[in-house]
Motif scaffolding. Sequence first.
Motif: not given
Length: 512
Positions: A57-70, A134-145
């Motif tokens: 198998p070849r590993r290719k990083k796809l755009k994660s759901t978390s990044k898409y949501i953010y 506030l930008q960081v804190v609001f953004g933290s609600l939409y991502r896991d890191d």
Amino acid sequence: MGTLGSRMQASSQDLEEAVETACASGKHGCECRKRKRTAHCDCDSEPDEEDALLDTPRRKKLKSTSKYIYQTLFLNGENSDIRICALGQEWNLHKVYLCQSGYFSSMFSGSWKESNMMVIPLEIPDQNIDTEALQVVFGSLYRDDVLIKPSRVVSILAAACMLQLDGLIQQCGETMKENVSVKTVCGYYSSASIYGLDSVMKKCQEWLLNNLMTHQNVDLMKELGEQGVCCICRADVMEPLIQSSDLFVMQVEMDVYTALKKWMFLQLNPSWDGPIKQLLADADTWLCKRRTELGEEEPFLKTEDGAPFTPVFRHVRLQYIINDLASARILERDNILPPDWLTSVYKSQWFAMLRTEHDNDNGPQDANKEEFESSSMRCGRKLTKDGDYCWRWTGFNFGFDLLVTYTNRFIVFKRNTLSQPCGGAVSLQPRRHLAYRLRLASFDNSGKLVCSRSTGYQLLTLEKDQEYVVMNLDSRLLSFPLYVCCNFQYTSPHMDRRPDAPEPESSARSVS
């Protein structure tokens, strides 16, 4: 013709055999594929290798759901169902994500008017909160890191506390503990006390106990006071530091008094700007000028300017300063301390000396850790590089001349009676007891502990000229410069007290 045909056929067979032989011996590379394969040809394995490569198998990083949501929901604000307005900026957000915040969860679930509003103006009462936080804190609600810069952690912590985001608050606390330094310790301590992060306050206090004396810094001394940048109350920080037996003292208790004198001078002269080596001389000049030009005869701590510093100076262990003649004279010259403080200490030390000389006080024999913590002698030494060292701490120590040696990764105590000259009286009693604790530490450039070891509280009995190995160090854990800090108690506490006598104050308490 028959003969010629037979010769051509024989030559063809010979050529084929020659090619096959060359293939078997590794010649001609992959050209052997065009010829008849034999069982010995290495190229037979190539189809298997190709099949294996096709199955790998070849590993290719796809755009994660978390990044898409953010990106889509938070940054682009698509399908937003609520708008938050604060500090002149707007955020197109989503109630389902905002409800992760205790602040918004209560707002939307209760009978508040905001629960049905599409645009919510947010009042920001905390001056530590800005739009970037506030930008960081609001953004933290939409991502896991969330990546938190140490220089921005206080603002993010303030916003996280306002919006009741426990996970982000905890992450801010961990970031602060990992980045305590001379530039951050005061700000972190002050913020931790405001927002209730006890573990961060403890970490900052530990850093100050280790570095206040070992790495003296003008800017830090300015900040550690009411007029400092962070407006930290003296009673909150300096008093427990000076009171603690864990304070890493370099060299002796007189140096604690000297450090406080410099600190007090900086608090009253915040515009002073100069190197740390010049600070003590300027502080002494300033005190002398007050005494001569203003004609002040009363102790400085009794004046209006000096009174706020009284709680901190109370915890200097004066009994280990007046046992050295030069240091006692400096106390008298400075006229900072009230005379009754010194009188009580002189009296206490006089009785301790009489007990040692006439009442055969051989030193502490029973574990009294509380007494040890409050009144033990604090002293230290810096070992700049590996080698052989031998030293004693100056002052009258009731005839107990203790030599400390560092050699071959061993630290040794020796009770000296006859083998080496001593400037003071030496006790010739067969046995002497002492309580001690020895700690070793080395630090990185930010003042963070690289390695540390401690003996813990110990009782020790030594005969004349007896040596005792206190610690054997693992060379793999050693890092220089190495700081050695010791606490000692040479005499038994309160032996002169009658059974019906009231509890006397120790030297540290007598000034309180």
